[in-house]
Design a protein around this motif. Structure first.
Motif, mmCIF file in Angstrom:
data_model
loop_
_atom_site.group_PDB
_atom_site.id
_atom_site.type_symbol
_atom_site.label_atom_id
_atom_site.label_comp_id
_atom_site.label_asym_id
_atom_site.label_seq_id
_atom_site.Cartn_x
_atom_site.Cartn_y
_atom_site.Cartn_z
ATOM 1 N N MET A 77 0.834 -1.203 0.000
ATOM 2 C CA MET A 77 0.000 0.000 0.000
ATOM 3 C C MET A 77 0.870 1.255 0.000
ATOM 4 S SD MET A 77 -3.099 -1.383 0.215
ATOM 5 C CE MET A 77 -4.341 -0.368 1.018
ATOM 6 N N MET A 78 1.938 1.236 0.797
ATOM 7 C CA MET A 78 2.796 2.408 0.886
ATOM 8 C C MET A 78 3.630 2.591 -0.382
ATOM 9 S SD MET A 78 1.721 3.757 3.497
ATOM 10 C CE MET A 78 2.802 5.182 3.302
ATOM 11 N N GLU A 79 4.009 1.493 -1.039
ATOM 12 C CA GLU A 79 4.744 1.613 -2.300
ATOM 13 C C GLU A 79 3.874 2.278 -3.363
ATOM 14 O OE1 GLU A 79 7.411 -1.058 -5.444
ATOM 15 O OE2 GLU A 79 6.435 -2.027 -3.748
ATOM 16 N N ILE A 80 2.597 1.920 -3.386
ATOM 17 C CA ILE A 80 1.663 2.575 -4.306
ATOM 18 C C ILE A 80 1.543 4.052 -3.951
ATOM 19 C CG2 ILE A 80 -0.728 2.682 -5.103
ATOM 20 C CD1 ILE A 80 -0.897 -0.355 -4.594
ATOM 21 N N ALA A 81 1.418 4.337 -2.645
ATOM 22 C CA ALA A 81 1.265 5.728 -2.193
ATOM 23 C C ALA A 81 2.477 6.569 -2.570
ATOM 24 C CB ALA A 81 1.048 5.759 -0.681
ATOM 25 N N ILE A 82 3.667 6.013 -2.415
ATOM 26 C CA ILE A 82 4.887 6.751 -2.780
ATOM 27 C C ILE A 82 4.920 7.023 -4.278
ATOM 28 C CG2 ILE A 82 7.408 6.560 -2.936
ATOM 29 C CD1 ILE A 82 7.254 5.025 -0.229
ATOM 30 N N ALA A 83 4.512 6.027 -5.084
ATOM 31 C CA ALA A 83 4.459 6.226 -6.533
ATOM 32 C C ALA A 83 3.455 7.307 -6.900
ATOM 33 C CB ALA A 83 4.104 4.913 -7.235
ATOM 34 N N VAL A 84 2.327 7.339 -6.200
ATOM 35 C CA VAL A 84 1.334 8.394 -6.434
ATOM 36 C C VAL A 84 1.933 9.761 -6.116
ATOM 37 C CG1 VAL A 84 -0.823 9.391 -5.553
ATOM 38 C CG2 VAL A 84 -0.716 6.959 -6.107
ATOM 39 N N ALA A 85 2.605 9.860 -4.968
ATOM 40 C CA ALA A 85 3.151 11.155 -4.536
ATOM 41 C C ALA A 85 4.245 11.649 -5.482
ATOM 42 C CB ALA A 85 3.700 11.028 -3.120
ATOM 43 N N THR A 86 5.165 10.780 -5.883
ATOM 44 C CA THR A 86 6.271 11.210 -6.744
ATOM 45 C C THR A 86 5.774 11.558 -8.148
ATOM 46 O OG1 THR A 86 6.761 8.876 -7.223
ATOM 47 C CG2 THR A 86 8.032 9.920 -5.477
ATOM 48 N N THR A 87 4.816 10.795 -8.665
ATOM 49 C CA THR A 87 4.271 11.102 -9.985
ATOM 50 C C THR A 87 3.468 12.394 -9.938
ATOM 51 O OG1 THR A 87 4.097 8.724 -10.446
ATOM 52 C CG2 THR A 87 2.925 10.211 -11.918
ATOM 53 N N ALA A 88 2.722 12.592 -8.866
ATOM 54 C CA ALA A 88 1.931 13.820 -8.729
ATOM 55 C C ALA A 88 2.834 15.051 -8.740
ATOM 56 C CB ALA A 88 1.107 13.769 -7.442
ATOM 57 N N ARG A 89 3.994 14.972 -8.092
ATOM 58 C CA ARG A 89 4.895 16.116 -8.049
ATOM 59 C C ARG A 89 5.414 16.476 -9.443
ATOM 60 N NH1 ARG A 89 3.973 19.731 -6.339
ATOM 61 N NH2 ARG A 89 6.026 20.599 -6.806
ATOM 62 N N THR A 90 5.630 15.472 -10.280
ATOM 63 C CA THR A 90 6.105 15.774 -11.638
ATOM 64 C C THR A 90 5.052 16.530 -12.440
ATOM 65 O OG1 THR A 90 5.314 13.689 -12.626
ATOM 66 C CG2 THR A 90 7.513 13.662 -11.634
ATOM 67 N N HIS A 91 3.799 16.442 -12.008
ATOM 68 C CA HIS A 91 2.709 17.168 -12.681
ATOM 69 C C HIS A 91 2.294 18.417 -11.909
ATOM 70 C CE1 HIS A 91 1.924 14.154 -15.814
ATOM 71 N NE2 HIS A 91 2.164 13.242 -14.898
ATOM 72 N N GLY A 92 3.048 18.769 -10.866
ATOM 73 C CA GLY A 92 2.769 19.986 -10.126
ATOM 74 C C GLY A 92 1.719 19.854 -9.041
ATOM 75 N N TYR A 93 1.429 18.633 -8.600
ATOM 76 C CA TYR A 93 0.432 18.407 -7.557
ATOM 77 C C TYR A 93 1.085 17.858 -6.296
ATOM 78 C CZ TYR A 93 -3.268 19.035 -11.016
ATOM 79 O OH TYR A 93 -4.100 19.560 -11.958
ATOM 80 N N ALA A 313 -2.421 5.680 -12.210
ATOM 81 C CA ALA A 313 -3.572 6.332 -11.581
ATOM 82 C C ALA A 313 -3.431 7.848 -11.640
ATOM 83 C CB ALA A 313 -3.713 5.861 -10.137
ATOM 84 N N VAL A 314 -2.235 8.346 -11.330
ATOM 85 C CA VAL A 314 -2.024 9.796 -11.366
ATOM 86 C C VAL A 314 -2.118 10.315 -12.796
ATOM 87 C CG1 VAL A 314 -0.372 11.661 -10.935
ATOM 88 C CG2 VAL A 314 -0.639 9.817 -9.266
#
Length: 347
Positions: A77-93, A313-314
């Motif tokens: 679950m946390m690996e997915i969450a980290i991937a969401v967070a890092t990908t979101a930052r590349t898009h400015g979120y 997802a992001v």
């Protein structure tokens, strides 16, 4: 702190032009946009989040709903969450992490307050009570979201009814079928499935139910007999479960394990009983590659593409925020890696 006016002076444009580049509200020529963006990078300018939210009606925040349950394998679950967070930052979120067990109330709170521009939901159940709110925009009756539109959302998981939703997930039905097919090719005929904790099935969690359905469907076609037992994980629970399996099906030679905390106890118990892996019993796991390769016997496994799930997802969510996405179901094809734990059935 660098100001917007300083960026404008550096780029040789008006302050309003810089604002339009940041907000995307007006079309700016490619040359001017590049000049402004270059000045932003060189000066290290960071827009004030509150002011930008007021100006654009956006918070530039994605809410990630990730209930942390004791019966779930938290590292995935946390690996997915980290991937969401890092990908979101590349898009400015940025990402707002919701870990409470609020269910629909959390959806109402986030969407009704404009706290986030969009939501990603994990731990999806087949008949998830959060989904009607997402299909309806999430706001309470009579209320509107910040922009007056339906708030975009993406599920990491697959409910029974995907209409009006965007979902990203591993193809768990195909995953179960792949495990059955691998053991059948090796000549196994009696297969036991060591599943997740009972509460996971009681909630009708999508990934667990779909894996079992896919495995059973393939087993029927392949002539396998399948015995499924939910297991809390841990040594004592696994010992009791294994005893039941061999009492009911003494000829069992193949195991499929979808429970990371049961992997090592199962291998230890088989050794204690004098059952060699894979000479006497084959074991196939559905787990992260790290779990498979670090086990006491390197496990044949179907990996869980946690990073890819978070990234996709992001990307689907950002496309929806930009008015480019549409409701769709994205399933990642499973991949089985053969290692040391599976071999021909003993005769």
């Amino acid at each position: 702190m660098v100001t917007l006016a300083e960026v404008a002076q550096h780029a040789g444009v008006s302050a309003s032009t810089v604002s339009y580049v940041l907000s995307g509200k007006r079309s700016i020529s490619a040359t001017t946009r590049q000049r402004v963006e270059q000045s932003i990078r060189e000066l290290g300018y960071h827009p004030n989040a509150g002011a930008r939210a007021l100006a654009s009606s956006r918070s530039n925040i994605i809410a990630l709903m990730i209930p942390l349950r004791t019966d779930m394998y938290v590292p995935v679950m946390m690996e997915i969450a980290i991937a969401v967070a890092t990908t979101a930052r590349t898009h400015g979120y940025d990402v707002l992490l919701l870990t409470g067990e609020e269910g629909p109330d959390a959806v109402r709170r986030v969407t009704g307050s404009g706290l986030a521009d969009a939501m990603i939901l994990m731990d999806v159940e087949l008949d998830d009570e959060r989904l009607p709110l997402l299909r309806g925009g999430g706001a309470p009756a009579g209320a509107k979201s910040r922009a007056g539109d339906e708030q975009p959302s993406v599920l990491i998981g697959l409910p029974a009814d995907t209409s009006g939703l965007t979902c990203v997930d591993l193809d768990w039905s195909a995953t179960g079928a792949l495990c059955a097919e691998h053991l059948a090719r090796l000549g196994h005929r009696d297969v036991a499935v060591i599943g997740e904790a009972p509460a996971v099935y009681e909630r009708h969690t999508g990934f667990a139910e779909r894996t079992l359905d896919g495995l059973r469907a393939a087993a029927r076609e392949l002539g396998l007999r399948v015995l499924h037992r939910a297991c809390e994980g841990g040594y004592d629970a696994m010992a009791a479960t294994l005893a039941r399996v061999f009492d009911e099906r003494p000829g069992t030679t193949g195991f499929v394990v979808q429970n990371e905390s049961a992997v090592e106890p199962l291998l230890a118990l088989l050794r204690q009983q004098g059952r060699a892996v894979p000479e006497d019993v084959s074991v196939v796991a559905i787990c992260p590659d790290q779990v498979a390769v670090q086990a006491s016997v390197r496990l044949t496994s179907v990996g869980i593409p946690a990073q890819e799930m978070g990234r996709l997802a992001v990307e689907r969510l950002v496309a929806k925020l930009n008015g480019q996405g549409s409701d769709e179901v994205v399933l990642i094809a499973p991949e089985l890696t053969v290692r040391a734990s599976s071999g021909p059935a003993a005769h």
